[in-house]
Scaffold this active site. Structure first.
Site, PDB file in Angstrom:
ATOM      1  N   TYR A   8      51.411   8.101 -23.886  1.00 33.23           N
ATOM      2  CA  TYR A   8      52.677   7.691 -24.488  1.00 33.23           C
ATOM      3  C   TYR A   8      52.939   8.363 -25.839  1.00 33.23           C
ATOM      4  O   TYR A   8      53.692   7.837 -26.661  1.00 33.23           O
ATOM      5  CB  TYR A   8      52.717   6.167 -24.621  1.00 33.23           C
ATOM      6  CG  TYR A   8      52.997   5.466 -23.317  1.00 33.23           C
ATOM      7  CD1 TYR A   8      54.077   5.836 -22.511  1.00 33.23           C
ATOM      8  CD2 TYR A   8      52.189   4.419 -22.875  1.00 33.23           C
ATOM      9  CE1 TYR A   8      54.339   5.198 -21.313  1.00 33.23           C
ATOM     10  CE2 TYR A   8      52.454   3.765 -21.672  1.00 33.23           C
ATOM     11  CZ  TYR A   8      53.528   4.159 -20.895  1.00 33.23           C
ATOM     12  OH  TYR A   8      53.803   3.526 -19.715  1.00 33.23           O
TER      13      TYR A   8
ATOM     14  N   LYS B 194      50.832  -0.437 -13.151  1.00 38.44           N
ATOM     15  CA  LYS B 194      50.404  -0.968 -14.444  1.00 38.44           C
ATOM     16  C   LYS B 194      49.747  -2.350 -14.268  1.00 38.44           C
ATOM     17  O   LYS B 194      49.850  -2.959 -13.199  1.00 38.44           O
ATOM     18  CB  LYS B 194      51.629  -1.044 -15.371  1.00 38.44           C
ATOM     19  CG  LYS B 194      52.295   0.330 -15.635  1.00 38.44           C
ATOM     20  CD  LYS B 194      53.504   0.179 -16.553  1.00 38.44           C
ATOM     21  CE  LYS B 194      54.218   1.498 -16.798  1.00 38.44           C
ATOM     22  NZ  LYS B 194      55.408   1.335 -17.692  1.00 38.44           N
TER      23      LYS B 194
ATOM     24  N   ASN C 241      57.507  -3.030 -16.675  1.00 41.60           N
ATOM     25  CA  ASN C 241      58.234  -2.495 -15.529  1.00 41.60           C
ATOM     26  C   ASN C 241      57.322  -2.017 -14.396  1.00 41.60           C
ATOM     27  O   ASN C 241      57.714  -1.197 -13.581  1.00 41.60           O
ATOM     28  CB  ASN C 241      59.238  -1.426 -15.979  1.00 41.60           C
ATOM     29  CG  ASN C 241      58.579  -0.320 -16.772  1.00 41.60           C
ATOM     30  OD1 ASN C 241      57.358  -0.186 -16.759  1.00 41.60           O
ATOM     31  ND2 ASN C 241      59.385   0.488 -17.445  1.00 41.60           N
TER      32      ASN C 241
ATOM     33  N   HIS D 111      54.561   3.319 -13.601  1.00 41.06           N
ATOM     34  CA  HIS D 111      54.953   4.527 -14.310  1.00 41.06           C
ATOM     35  C   HIS D 111      55.208   5.604 -13.268  1.00 41.06           C
ATOM     36  O   HIS D 111      54.494   5.668 -12.264  1.00 41.06           O
ATOM     37  CB  HIS D 111      53.838   4.994 -15.251  1.00 41.06           C
ATOM     38  CG  HIS D 111      54.065   6.396 -15.760  1.00 41.06           C
ATOM     39  ND1 HIS D 111      54.906   6.652 -16.817  1.00 41.06           N
ATOM     40  CD2 HIS D 111      53.633   7.600 -15.304  1.00 41.06           C
ATOM     41  CE1 HIS D 111      54.955   7.973 -17.001  1.00 41.06           C
ATOM     42  NE2 HIS D 111      54.199   8.562 -16.101  1.00 41.06           N
TER      43      HIS D 111
ATOM     44  N   GLU E 111      50.617  14.859 -17.547  1.00 41.33           N
ATOM     45  CA  GLU E 111      50.069  13.544 -17.198  1.00 41.33           C
ATOM     46  C   GLU E 111      48.968  13.642 -16.147  1.00 41.33           C
ATOM     47  O   GLU E 111      47.928  12.985 -16.265  1.00 41.33           O
ATOM     48  CB  GLU E 111      51.195  12.635 -16.695  1.00 41.33           C
ATOM     49  CG  GLU E 111      52.207  12.286 -17.786  1.00 41.33           C
ATOM     50  CD  GLU E 111      53.464  11.599 -17.264  1.00 41.33           C
ATOM     51  OE1 GLU E 111      54.342  11.288 -18.081  1.00 41.33           O
ATOM     52  OE2 GLU E 111      53.582  11.391 -16.030  1.00 41.33           O
TER      53      GLU E 111
HETATM   54  P1  DAT Z   1      59.834   5.675 -18.202  1.00 40.10           P
HETATM   55  O1  DAT Z   1      58.595   4.807 -18.027  1.00 40.10           O
HETATM   56  O2  DAT Z   1      60.972   5.209 -17.340  1.00 40.10           O
HETATM   57  O3  DAT Z   1      59.550   7.153 -18.035  1.00 40.10           O
HETATM   58  P2  DAT Z   1      59.848   6.098 -21.095  1.00 40.10           P
HETATM   59  O4  DAT Z   1      58.913   7.243 -20.856  1.00 40.10           O
HETATM   60  O5  DAT Z   1      61.043   6.330 -21.929  1.00 40.10           O
HETATM   61  O6  DAT Z   1      60.352   5.455 -19.717  1.00 40.10           O
HETATM   62  O7  DAT Z   1      59.056   4.899 -21.760  1.00 40.10           O
HETATM   63  C1  DAT Z   1      57.753   4.569 -21.364  1.00 40.10           C
HETATM   64  C2  DAT Z   1      57.589   3.063 -21.326  1.00 40.10           C
HETATM   65  O8  DAT Z   1      57.850   2.494 -22.611  1.00 40.10           O
HETATM   66  C3  DAT Z   1      58.542   2.361 -20.385  1.00 40.10           C
HETATM   67  O9  DAT Z   1      58.083   2.354 -19.062  1.00 40.10           O
HETATM   68  C4  DAT Z   1      58.616   0.991 -20.972  1.00 40.10           C
HETATM   69  C5  DAT Z   1      58.495   1.228 -22.454  1.00 40.10           C
HETATM   70  N1  DAT Z   1      59.810   1.308 -23.107  1.00 40.10           N
HETATM   71  C6  DAT Z   1      60.623   2.386 -23.132  1.00 40.10           C
HETATM   72  N2  DAT Z   1      61.748   2.143 -23.813  1.00 40.10           N
HETATM   73  C7  DAT Z   1      61.649   0.856 -24.240  1.00 40.10           C
HETATM   74  C8  DAT Z   1      62.500  -0.016 -25.014  1.00 40.10           C
HETATM   75  N3  DAT Z   1      63.687   0.394 -25.475  1.00 40.10           N
HETATM   76  N4  DAT Z   1      62.069  -1.282 -25.232  1.00 40.10           N
HETATM   77  C9  DAT Z   1      60.876  -1.696 -24.757  1.00 40.10           C
HETATM   78  N5  DAT Z   1      60.014  -0.936 -24.027  1.00 40.10           N
HETATM   79  C10 DAT Z   1      60.404   0.314 -23.774  1.00 40.10           C
HETATM   80 MG    MG Z   2      58.467   8.499 -19.190  1.00 40.19          MG
END
Ligand code: DAT
Ligand code: MG
Length: 168
Positions: free
Chosen positions: A51, A11, A123, A126, A137
């Site tokens: 997303y 990212k 973070n 991805h 994806e």
């Molecule tokens: P991942 O990236 O581990 O698959 P995800 O698909 O649930 O996690 O979410 C996508 C992204 O959204 C994640 O990398 C960071 C952001 N995100 C997820 N949950 C969040 C939260 N509770 N607060 C802030 N950002 C969040």
């Molecule tokens: Mg995810």
């Protein structure tokens, strides 16, 4: 064990922190092969499709801005497709928990991620979380000709009088 593919994105925060080399070194611990790689300028449409599952979350708009590079003023993401046995779990293990504060400190997100004051998880990377997500994806981010193996069925269509390979 099944051979899987998984989408990895470095990212914008990972790119501006100059972490590309470190991240690829860490990912190589999973002993997989790279079958696709490129730099992408992320459109709003691509970001929102990627997303889509989070569109009702309070942080959705900031998440879209983040993956597009608005927060870091760097409008690019590095995209990779890794392939190998059990690839999705192996990569998620190296990547770590979604929340950088909960992630194992030696994981990529634990080592390099942060939570911004507005609450967005920056973070760094991805990684696909299931075979279904990976397929969705990879088809979203890559064209068939950009992947060096035949991973999903394709079909030929004619676009502007040119024969083009697309995902079936
Ligand atoms: P991942 O990236 O581990 O698959 P995800 O698909 O649930 O996690 O979410 C996508 C992204 O959204 C994640 O990398 C960071 C952001 N995100 C997820 N949950 C969040 C939260 N509770 N607060 C802030 N950002 C969040
Ligand atoms: Mg995810």
């Amino acid at each position: 064990m099944a051979v899987e593919q998984t989408l990895i994105l470095i990212k914008p925060d990972g790119l501006i922190k100059s972490l590309t080399g470190n991240i690829l070194s860490r990912l190589s611990e999973a002993k997989l092969i790279i079958v696709g790689a490129k730099m992408v300028r992320v459109s709003r449409k691509l970001a929102e499709e990627h997303y889509e599952h989070l569109k009702d979350k309070p942080f959705f708009n900031e998440l879209i801005d983040y993956i597009m590079g608005q927060q870091h003023n760097t409008f690019r993401v590095a995209a990779f497709v890794y392939q190998g046995e059990n690839a999705i779990k192996k990569i998620r293990d190296v990547v770590g928990d979604t929340d950088p504060e909960k992630a194992n400190p030696v994981s990529i997100r634990g080592a390099y991620g942060r939570i911004t004051t507005s609450g967005v998880y920056e973070n760094v990377v991805h990684a696909s979380s299931s075979p279904e997500d990976a397929e969705k994806e990879i088809k979203l981010w890559f064209k068939p000709e950009e992947i060096v193996e035949d991973i999903y069925p394709t079909k030929e269509v004619v676009l502007n009088n040119v024969k083009t390979l697309v995902w079936a």
